[in-house]
Every structure is written in structure tokens, then in C-alpha cells.
Design a protein around this motif. Structure first.
Motif, PDB file in Angstrom:
ATOM      1  N   LEU A  18      15.302  15.994  14.487  1.00 19.57           N
ATOM      2  CA  LEU A  18      14.817  14.627  14.609  1.00 19.57           C
ATOM      3  C   LEU A  18      14.824  13.978  13.226  1.00 19.57           C
ATOM      4  O   LEU A  18      14.284  14.525  12.270  1.00 19.57           O
ATOM      5  CB  LEU A  18      13.395  14.605  15.169  1.00 19.57           C
ATOM      6  N   HIS A  19      15.450  12.818  13.120  1.00 13.24           N
ATOM      7  CA  HIS A  19      15.426  12.035  11.880  1.00 13.24           C
ATOM      8  C   HIS A  19      14.435  10.894  12.082  1.00 13.24           C
ATOM      9  O   HIS A  19      14.530  10.156  13.065  1.00 13.24           O
ATOM     10  CB  HIS A  19      16.809  11.441  11.578  1.00 13.24           C
ATOM     11  N   ALA A  20      13.489  10.778  11.168  1.00 10.49           N
ATOM     12  CA  ALA A  20      12.514   9.688  11.216  1.00 10.49           C
ATOM     13  C   ALA A  20      12.501   9.032   9.840  1.00 10.49           C
ATOM     14  O   ALA A  20      12.195   9.679   8.843  1.00 10.49           O
ATOM     15  CB  ALA A  20      11.134  10.203  11.578  1.00 10.49           C
ATOM     16  N   GLU A  21      12.849   7.755   9.783  1.00  8.35           N
ATOM     17  CA  GLU A  21      12.870   7.010   8.522  1.00  8.35           C
ATOM     18  C   GLU A  21      11.693   6.050   8.496  1.00  8.35           C
ATOM     19  O   GLU A  21      11.450   5.329   9.454  1.00  8.35           O
ATOM     20  CB  GLU A  21      14.158   6.205   8.390  1.00  8.35           C
ATOM     21  N   THR A  22      10.977   6.067   7.376  1.00 13.41           N
ATOM     22  CA  THR A  22       9.895   5.107   7.170  1.00 13.41           C
ATOM     23  C   THR A  22      10.139   4.410   5.836  1.00 13.41           C
ATOM     24  O   THR A  22      10.881   4.906   4.995  1.00 13.41           O
ATOM     25  CB  THR A  22       8.521   5.811   7.159  1.00 13.41           C
ATOM     26  N   PHE A  23       9.520   3.279   5.649  1.00 19.61           N
ATOM     27  CA  PHE A  23       9.721   2.486   4.444  1.00 19.61           C
ATOM     28  C   PHE A  23       8.446   2.493   3.608  1.00 19.61           C
ATOM     29  O   PHE A  23       7.357   2.278   4.138  1.00 19.61           O
ATOM     30  CB  PHE A  23      10.119   1.049   4.813  1.00 19.61           C
ATOM     31  N   TRP A  24       8.615   2.740   2.305  1.00 21.40           N
ATOM     32  CA  TRP A  24       7.488   2.846   1.388  1.00 21.40           C
ATOM     33  C   TRP A  24       7.676   1.896   0.223  1.00 21.40           C
ATOM     34  O   TRP A  24       8.795   1.531  -0.114  1.00 21.40           O
ATOM     35  CB  TRP A  24       7.373   4.282   0.873  1.00 21.40           C
ATOM     36  N   ARG A  25       6.566   1.531  -0.405  1.00 21.88           N
ATOM     37  CA  ARG A  25       6.605   0.608  -1.539  1.00 21.88           C
ATOM     38  C   ARG A  25       5.675   1.146  -2.628  1.00 21.88           C
ATOM     39  O   ARG A  25       4.588   1.630  -2.337  1.00 21.88           O
ATOM     40  CB  ARG A  25       6.117  -0.761  -1.074  1.00 21.88           C
ATOM     41  N   THR A  26       6.131   1.047  -3.882  1.00 21.80           N
ATOM     42  CA  THR A  26       5.255   1.385  -4.994  1.00 21.80           C
ATOM     43  C   THR A  26       4.596   0.101  -5.490  1.00 21.80           C
ATOM     44  O   THR A  26       5.219  -0.949  -5.525  1.00 21.80           O
ATOM     45  CB  THR A  26       6.027   2.035  -6.160  1.00 21.80           C
ATOM     46  N   GLU A  27       3.323   0.208  -5.836  1.00 18.81           N
ATOM     47  CA  GLU A  27       2.568  -0.935  -6.336  1.00 18.81           C
ATOM     48  C   GLU A  27       1.810  -0.505  -7.580  1.00 18.81           C
ATOM     49  O   GLU A  27       1.278   0.602  -7.639  1.00 18.81           O
ATOM     50  CB  GLU A  27       1.574  -1.428  -5.276  1.00 18.81           C
ATOM     51  N   PRO A  28       1.733  -1.373  -8.586  1.00 18.32           N
ATOM     52  CA  PRO A  28       1.003  -1.017  -9.802  1.00 18.32           C
ATOM     53  C   PRO A  28      -0.503  -0.984  -9.549  1.00 18.32           C
ATOM     54  O   PRO A  28      -1.039  -1.838  -8.851  1.00 18.32           O
ATOM     55  CB  PRO A  28       1.376  -2.126 -10.783  1.00 18.32           C
ATOM     56  N   CYS A  29      -1.170   0.010 -10.116  1.00 18.94           N
ATOM     57  CA  CYS A  29      -2.625   0.109 -10.019  1.00 18.94           C
ATOM     58  C   CYS A  29      -3.278  -0.782 -11.075  1.00 18.94           C
ATOM     59  O   CYS A  29      -2.612  -1.262 -11.991  1.00 18.94           O
ATOM     60  CB  CYS A  29      -3.073   1.547 -10.253  1.00 18.94           C
ATOM     61  N   ARG A  30      -4.575  -0.976 -10.942  1.00 17.24           N
ATOM     62  CA  ARG A  30      -5.318  -1.758 -11.921  1.00 17.24           C
ATOM     63  C   ARG A  30      -5.148  -1.101 -13.292  1.00 17.24           C
ATOM     64  O   ARG A  30      -5.199   0.112 -13.411  1.00 17.24           O
ATOM     65  CB  ARG A  30      -6.787  -1.791 -11.542  1.00 17.24           C
ATOM     66  N   GLY A  31      -4.901  -1.898 -14.309  1.00 17.41           N
ATOM     67  CA  GLY A  31      -4.695  -1.375 -15.649  1.00 17.41           C
ATOM     68  C   GLY A  31      -3.223  -1.169 -15.992  1.00 17.41           C
ATOM     69  O   GLY A  31      -2.872  -1.027 -17.149  1.00 17.41           O
TER      70      GLY A  31
END
Length: 132
Positions: free
Chosen positions: A102-115
Motif C-alpha cells: 500500500l502506498h500512502a502519500e501525505t503532504f507536510w510543511r516545515t514552519e519556523p518556530c518562535r525565535g
């Protein structure tokens, strides 16, 4: 020691040289060593990895692959059922094919943390659609 006479720690058997940082000039090389000039500042910044959600973004894209022959089902958004049904139908047509991936693709995003410097940049950006 004054501001121009800072010394760095060195390993056993290695002499230390006067730190050039405060004067902005390279140190005199010791025998067999190159001059030391500070050129790079390394910093650590925090980042967070988050599942991308929103209008038009599927929770996941599913497909099934037959390990025996390499045949693949079509891809479907948000529902693994059609891919699972395909694998059962494929085994019915080809009884030697019984193992599937089974192939399952999801989409992710990196976001900068405080500081993180990029967090400050994103906060200063005008909202999209607003003229500058």
C-alpha cells in the motif's frame, strides 16, 4: 588579559595564538599551520514539521502495488478502499499474485518556530492580496 589578548583552548601539544576576532586581522601562522580568520557563524534555529491541511489538500493519496508482477491500482484521495478492492480483484484474475504494498502519500510543511529568524520575516510579510 585585555580585549585583544583572548586565547583559545587548544589540544595537548598545540600552542595557542592570539585571537584575531577583536582586531579583524588574521593571526600569524605557527610553523606548519595556516592563518586563522573567522569567516563563518553557525547558529541553530528551531523548525516544526506539520501535516499540511486545507482546502484542496487531501488527507492522503492511496494506491496499491502488486509485489509479484508490479501492477498498480489507480490513486485515490482520502480513501484506501478502492485500492484494497483492486488488490482483491487482481488476485481473482491472477491467483499467483497475493502480496501487495500500500502506498500512502501525505503532504507536510516545515514552519519556523518562535525565535527562528524566518519566523520574524514571515510575521513582517503583508497578508496575501494586500498591495505593498
Amino acid at each position: 588579559m585585555g580585549s585583544g589578548s583572548v586565547r583559545h583552548r587548544a589540544g595537548p601539544g598545540v600552542r595557542t595564538a592570539q585571537c584575531p576576532c577583536s582586531r579583524g586581522e588574521p593571526s600569524q601562522p605557527e610553523r606548519g599551520r595556516l592563518p586563522v580568520t573567522p569567516r563563518l557563524l553557525l547558529a541553530v534555529a528551531g523548525w516544526a514539521l506539520r501535516l499540511l491541511t486545507g482546502e484542496g489538500v487531501p488527507d492522503a493519496i492511496y494506491s496499491m502495488e502488486c509485489v509479484a508482477c508490479g501492477a498498480e491500482s489507480g490513486a485515490t484521495d482520502n480513501d484506501a478502499g478502492p485500492a484494497q478492492h483492486w488488490s482483491l480483484s487482481h488476485t481473482g484474475r491472477s491467483p499467483q499474485c497475493r502480496v501487495f504494498k500500500l502506498h500512502a502519500e501525505t503532504f507536510w510543511r516545515t514552519e519556523p518556530c518562535r525565535g527562528n529568524p524566518y519566523a520574524d520575516v514571515e510575521q513582517r510579510k503583508p497578508p496575501s492580496g494586500v498591495p505593498r
